[in-house]
Design a protein around this motif. Sequence first.
Motif, PDB file in Angstrom:
ATOM      1  N   ASP A 103      24.402 -90.522 -78.637  1.00 48.41           N
ATOM      2  CA  ASP A 103      24.050 -91.129 -79.921  1.00 48.41           C
ATOM      3  C   ASP A 103      24.773 -92.435 -80.191  1.00 48.41           C
ATOM      4  OD1 ASP A 103      22.352 -89.047 -80.398  1.00 48.41           O
ATOM      5  OD2 ASP A 103      23.668 -88.001 -81.811  1.00 48.41           O
TER       6      ASP A 103
ATOM      7  N   ASN B 119      23.073 -95.747 -80.483  1.00 47.79           N
ATOM      8  CA  ASN B 119      22.253 -96.071 -81.648  1.00 47.79           C
ATOM      9  C   ASN B 119      23.057 -96.622 -82.817  1.00 47.79           C
ATOM     10  OD1 ASN B 119      19.952 -94.970 -80.329  1.00 47.79           O
ATOM     11  ND2 ASN B 119      20.558 -92.910 -80.958  1.00 47.79           N
ATOM     12  N   PHE B 120      24.380 -96.667 -82.669  1.00 48.03           N
ATOM     13  CA  PHE B 120      25.220 -97.079 -83.790  1.00 48.03           C
ATOM     14  C   PHE B 120      26.163 -98.215 -83.425  1.00 48.03           C
ATOM     15  CE2 PHE B 120      23.936 -92.756 -84.787  1.00 48.03           C
ATOM     16  CZ  PHE B 120      23.523 -92.891 -86.096  1.00 48.03           C
TER      17      PHE B 120
ATOM     18  N   LEU C 116      20.350-100.213 -92.818  1.00 51.56           N
ATOM     19  CA  LEU C 116      20.671 -99.183 -91.829  1.00 51.56           C
ATOM     20  C   LEU C 116      19.562 -98.148 -91.676  1.00 51.56           C
ATOM     21  CD1 LEU C 116      24.432 -98.464 -92.667  1.00 51.56           C
ATOM     22  CD2 LEU C 116      23.528 -99.850 -90.805  1.00 51.56           C
ATOM     23  N   ASP C 117      18.485 -98.315 -92.452  1.00 56.42           N
ATOM     24  CA  ASP C 117      17.380 -97.358 -92.432  1.00 56.42           C
ATOM     25  C   ASP C 117      17.879 -95.953 -92.765  1.00 56.42           C
ATOM     26  OD1 ASP C 117      14.714 -96.664 -92.215  1.00 56.42           O
ATOM     27  OD2 ASP C 117      14.845 -96.217 -90.068  1.00 56.42           O
ATOM     28  N   TRP C 118      18.894 -95.894 -93.638  1.00 56.89           N
ATOM     29  CA  TRP C 118      19.472 -94.650 -94.140  1.00 56.89           C
ATOM     30  C   TRP C 118      20.110 -93.798 -93.045  1.00 56.89           C
ATOM     31  CZ3 TRP C 118      19.540 -93.209 -99.405  1.00 56.89           C
ATOM     32  CH2 TRP C 118      18.920 -94.135-100.261  1.00 56.89           C
ATOM     33  N   ARG C 119      20.485 -94.392 -91.952  1.00 56.89           N
ATOM     34  CA  ARG C 119      21.162 -93.651 -90.867  1.00 56.89           C
ATOM     35  C   ARG C 119      22.664 -93.815 -91.045  1.00 56.89           C
ATOM     36  NH1 ARG C 119      19.380 -96.043 -85.463  1.00 56.89           N
ATOM     37  NH2 ARG C 119      19.959 -97.901 -86.616  1.00 56.89           N
ATOM     38  N   LEU C 120      23.314 -92.815 -91.618  1.00 53.24           N
ATOM     39  CA  LEU C 120      24.739 -92.921 -91.911  1.00 53.24           C
ATOM     40  C   LEU C 120      25.606 -92.042 -91.015  1.00 53.24           C
ATOM     41  CD1 LEU C 120      24.882 -93.110 -95.808  1.00 53.24           C
ATOM     42  CD2 LEU C 120      24.855 -94.956 -94.137  1.00 53.24           C
ATOM     43  N   ARG C 121      25.006 -91.253 -90.164  1.00 52.83           N
ATOM     44  CA  ARG C 121      25.814 -90.420 -89.277  1.00 52.83           C
ATOM     45  C   ARG C 121      26.235 -91.256 -88.060  1.00 52.83           C
ATOM     46  NH1 ARG C 121      25.140 -87.974 -84.655  1.00 52.83           N
ATOM     47  NH2 ARG C 121      26.348 -86.129 -84.100  1.00 52.83           N
ATOM     48  N   SER C 122      27.130 -92.160 -88.281  1.00 53.66           N
ATOM     49  CA  SER C 122      27.536 -93.061 -87.209  1.00 53.66           C
ATOM     50  C   SER C 122      28.555 -92.398 -86.289  1.00 53.66           C
ATOM     51  CB  SER C 122      28.139 -94.348 -87.792  1.00 53.66           C
ATOM     52  OG  SER C 122      29.268 -94.055 -88.580  1.00 53.66           O
TER      53      SER C 122
END
Length: 229
Positions: free
Chosen positions: A49, A52-53, A139-145
Amino acid sequence: MSLPCSDCFTDLLCSEDSSEIFSGESPECSSDLESPACIEESIASFIEDERNFVPGFDYLSRFLSRSLDASAREKSVAWILKQTSGWPMQLLSVACLSLAAKMEEALVPSLLDLQVEGAKYIFEPRTIRRMELLVLSVLDWRLRSVTPFSFLGFFACKIDSTGDYIGFLISRATEIILSNMQEASFLEYWPSSIAAAAILCAANEIPNLSLVDPENAESWCDGLSKIPK
């Protein structure tokens, strides 16, 4: 005090107090939450993952070519680390800090409390929330970095299987990462690689662990690489 390695994965299993991490004491964790196999699987998921961050492949080169203002990033990181900067970067920093607190803390500090220490400007809550929404949109609401801190406990146990120095390794590696966050060159490496390098630097300060061969770090988990991304 020795700490079993099944108990040291702060980002996977623990609900530790931050003071325990920075004091160098071994964190108390719930060792029965996941088996070693599940922990290995979680780390493998982090490795997958983390791609993606991270910034785009040309992000660092744009800094070096000055098509992006490197000082803007430095000012934002500096404010988060409680130094000063201009109001646009401070507003962005407060919004990012607030979002991070909402993701990580059971009791989220008020927006005013986040600004008190060393703040040059004080923003109204509605202004900060508008910036939060802008950040979330980008961030397209993707906060699980996935960050270097996601790997520290796991890598510390790879170096110190006895658990004697786990608390120190995590604490010192955290200090090393935070002290270098303003360096744009960090952007060249995967979070897992930064974590591994920090743990190796911390281990070098312990006589019993100073002989650890850095070349063996790539065997700690699949996908870990010393090669820049």
